[in-house]
Design a protein around this motif. Structure first.
Motif, PDB file in Angstrom:
ATOM      1  N   LYS A  80       0.824  -1.213   0.000  1.00 19.40           N
ATOM      2  CA  LYS A  80       0.000   0.000   0.000  1.00 19.40           C
ATOM      3  C   LYS A  80       0.859   1.266   0.000  1.00 19.40           C
ATOM      4  N   ALA A  81       2.004   1.236   0.698  1.00 15.74           N
ATOM      5  CA  ALA A  81       2.870   2.415   0.794  1.00 15.74           C
ATOM      6  C   ALA A  81       3.562   2.742  -0.522  1.00 15.74           C
ATOM      7  N   SER A  82       3.567   1.818  -1.444  1.00 17.83           N
ATOM      8  CA  SER A  82       4.274   2.020  -2.704  1.00 17.83           C
ATOM      9  C   SER A  82       3.627   3.104  -3.567  1.00 17.83           C
ATOM     10  N   GLY A  83       2.350   3.364  -3.369  1.00 22.21           N
ATOM     11  CA  GLY A  83       1.645   4.322  -4.204  1.00 22.21           C
ATOM     12  C   GLY A  83       1.166   3.724  -5.517  1.00 22.21           C
ATOM     13  N   ARG A  84       1.565   2.495  -5.805  1.00 23.82           N
ATOM     14  CA  ARG A  84       1.178   1.822  -7.045  1.00 23.82           C
ATOM     15  C   ARG A  84      -0.003   0.886  -6.839  1.00 23.82           C
ATOM     16  N   VAL A  85      -0.292   0.573  -5.589  1.00 27.11           N
ATOM     17  CA  VAL A  85      -1.327  -0.398  -5.266  1.00 27.11           C
ATOM     18  C   VAL A  85      -2.540   0.318  -4.693  1.00 27.11           C
TER      19      VAL A  85
END
Length: 89
Positions: A80-85
Motif C-alpha cells: 500500500k505504501a508504494s503508491g502503485r497499489v
C-alpha cells in the motif's frame, strides 16, 4: 446480539493475496518482488494476472506461505505504501 468475528487463521498456511493497482508493464514484477521480500519462494505457477475490461487496472493473485499476522501486516503495508497499489485483499 453477538459480534461477528473474523475466522481464525491457523498459521503457517497457504494464503491467497489479491493485489489491485494501475496497469503497467512492470506491475506484476513489482508486486512479486515486494511479496518475495516478505514471503520468499513464490512460484510463477502461483501468480495469475487479470486486466480490467478497460485495461486501466490489473489484478495480481498469488499464494504465499504465511507464517503469521505480523508478516501479512508488513506485506500489506509495504504494498500500500508504494503508491502503485490501490487495494490488497
Amino acid at each position: 446480539m453477538s459480534d461477528p468475528k473474523a475466522p481464525k487463521i491457523e498459521f503457517p498456511c497457504d494464503y491467497l493475496i489479491k493485489v489491485i493497482g494501475d496497469s503497467a508493464p512492470d506491475f506484476v514484477e513489482f508486486v512479486v518482488s515486494v511479496v518475495e521480500y516478505h514471503a520468499p519462494g513464490v512460484s510463477d505457477n502461483e501468480v495469475t494476472v487479470k486486466d480490467s475490461s478497460g485495461g486501466r487496472f490489473a489484478s495480481v493473485n498469488l499464494t504465499i506461505w504465511a507464517t503469521g499476522e505480523p508478516q501479512l501486516k508488513a506485506l500489506f503495508d509495504d504494498l500500500k505504501a508504494s503508491g502503485r497499489v490501490h487495494m490488497v485483499l
